[in-house]
Design an enzyme around this catalytic site. Structure first.
Site, PDB file in Angstrom:
ATOM      1  CG  ASP A  13      -1.784  -1.231   1.325  1.00  0.00           C
ATOM      2  OD1 ASP A  13      -2.400  -1.612   0.323  1.00  0.00           O
ATOM      3  OD2 ASP A  13      -1.799  -1.843   2.412  1.00  0.00           O
ATOM      4  CE  LYS A  16       3.482  -2.112  -4.598  1.00  0.00           C
ATOM      5  NZ  LYS A  16       3.097  -1.830  -3.198  1.00  0.00           N
ATOM      6  N   GLY A  40      -3.885  -3.805  -4.844  1.00  0.00           N
ATOM      7  CA  GLY A  40      -4.735  -2.753  -5.392  1.00  0.00           C
ATOM      8  C   GLY A  40      -3.912  -1.516  -5.666  1.00  0.00           C
ATOM      9  CG  HIS A  41      -0.835  -1.327  -7.913  1.00  0.00           C
ATOM     10  ND1 HIS A  41       0.156  -1.837  -8.726  1.00  0.00           N
ATOM     11  CD2 HIS A  41      -0.598  -1.840  -6.681  1.00  0.00           C
ATOM     12  CE1 HIS A  41       0.956  -2.613  -8.007  1.00  0.00           C
ATOM     13  NE2 HIS A  41       0.502  -2.638  -6.772  1.00  0.00           N
ATOM     14  CD  GLN A 222       0.889  -8.615  -2.886  1.00  0.00           C
ATOM     15  OE1 GLN A 222       1.721  -9.152  -3.576  1.00  0.00           O
ATOM     16  NE2 GLN A 222      -0.375  -8.547  -3.256  1.00  0.00           N
TER      17      GLN A 222
END
Length: 423
Positions: A13, A16, A40-41, A222
């Site tokens: 988180d 990225k 989740g990006h 991650q």
């Protein structure tokens, strides 16, 4: 040409997706090398906010090639929803998205196994996202997995065989009540969508691109402290999130790695269970969570928040061979009078400056304090506008790690990214 690697240095988180989106214009190819839809990006630009889970974060630049590498595990249901969401934005990925035939598929029964395993652990649960990631990687290493390339090779027979194995485990080992029929129907619809894309031998594809002088950015999911080998085991993910994972997750030789861009938040967060030495349980932690909107983009879970852990950061830099740093969410700490950085741990009464084998809740952080900058960083457009207190914070991190902070993010939008002019 070299492959530049961009990865997280904390517990995920770190932001990225935004940085990949900002850096994408400098590259011909954007690749994803590990993890699954538990990542989740989030990208924000032109008043659009979009969350990606499987597809590389370069897809919003229509002249770039995006590759999902062999180290990724794909849930066809989630993939289909991602494609549909992107199409609504007027983006056609048919010519710009390529998928490795060697990437493994997350089956509906993998998700159920994930839930059954977590339920069986009781109080010892690890905080799984229940997306089926762990069981899929277990089948991969157990040489039972179903791969994207199998879609065109007696696929149904292989699928049924693996599901039968899973059913036996669910019935005999876990005695778990389940029904996969609804999700299974969606899953096969997702397989049809997946099959419409260009399925490739990605290792050959990418190495040929390097020979042709193409530039490649590898995007991790991650964070380093969730790496299955080097993270806070067993509270980790199921893949290698570190730089070495880019080699195995894309088929790139180690001598092909160029820049290693490590991303960290100006503070720390963690989702799920596991040790977190600098976690805050007071008003400061609540303020970080509220101002940082610290809720998982995949799960919606509230993130645990704490001060920057320099011990863990230096460890991550060492493991990855980081050549430059990117600091995210600096603006979240605008209102603090005092800001802290953990510079060592107290372990059984002894002060240490390294990450111990057993990270437990008994670790006590030793802090160095800094004066807060008390400035609206979201309005800053150039490093010359950084307040003195903020520069002191950055300089301390650079001196302690020996690595330059080249990019500073001062807000969620693509435009709120400042590249520092370093000597």
């Amino acid at each position: 040409m070299k492959v530049d690697v961009l990865l997280g240095l904390q517990w995920g988180d770190e932001g990225k997706g935004k940085v990949v989106d900002v850096l994408t214009p400098k590259y011909n190819f954007i690749t994803r090398f590990q993890g699954g839809p538990n990542a989740g990006h989030t990208l924000e630009f032109n008043e659009i906010k979009h969350v990606l889970h499987t597809i590389p974060s370069g897809i919003f630049r229509d002249d770039k090639i995006n590759v999902i590498g062999n180290g990724v595990v794909i849930d066809p249901v989630i993939f289909k929803k991602e494609i549909e969401g992107i199409k609504k934005l007027g983006i056609n990925l048919s010519k710009t998205l390529f998928i490795s035939k060697k990437a493994h598929l997350i089956l509906p029964s993998h998700r159920i196994l994930d839930a059954a395993s977590e339920a069986a652990k009781g109080k010892s649960k690890i905080g799984s996202t229940l997306k089926g990631i762990g069981p899929t990687y277990m089948d991969k290493t157990g040489r039972n997995g179903l791969r994207v390339g199998d879609i065109k090779l007696n696929f149904k027979e292989k699928y049924d065989s693996l599901v039968d194995k899973h059913r036996l485990m669910l019935d005999k080992l876990y005695e778990f009540d389940y029904d996969i029929s609804e999700y299974e129907t969606e899953w096969f619809e997702g397989i049809k969508v997946l099959a419409e894309f260009q399925l490739i031998d990605s290792e050959q594809f990418l190495n040929d691109a390097l020979k042709d002088g193409k530039s490649i950015l590898a995007e991790g999911a991650q964070g380093t402290m969730l790496d299955v080998d080097f993270g806070s085991y067993p509270f980790v993910t199921s893949s290698n999130t570190v730089c070495a994972g880019a080699c195995t997750g894309l088929g790139i030789a180690p001598n092909r790695i160029g820049r290693v861009i490590g991303i960290f938040k100006a503070y720390c967060t963690r989702v799920g269970m596991g040790p977190f030495p600098t976690e805050l349980f007071d008003a400061d932690g609540d303020l970080l969570r509220a101002k940082g909107n610290e809720f998982g983009s995949t799960t919606g879970r509230a993130r645990r928040c704490g001060w920057l852990d320099l011990v863990a950061l230096k460890y991550s830099i060492m493991i990855n061979g980081v050549t430059e740093l990117t600091m995210m969410k600096s603006d979240v700490m605008d209102d603090f009078d005092t800001i802290k950085i953990c510079t060592s741990y107290l372990v059984n009464g002894e002060e240490v400056e390294h990450v111990p084998y057993e990270m437990t809740d008994d670790i006590k952080p030793v802090y160095t304090e800094f004066k807060g900058w008390k400035t609206d960083m979201t309005a800053v457009t150039h490093e010359n506008e950084f307040p003195e207190e903020f520069n002191a914070y950055i300089n301390f991190i650079e001196e302690e790690t020996g690595v330059p902070v080249k990019i500073v993010s001062v807000g969620p939008n693509r435009a709120q990214t400042i590249e520092r002019m370093l000597d």
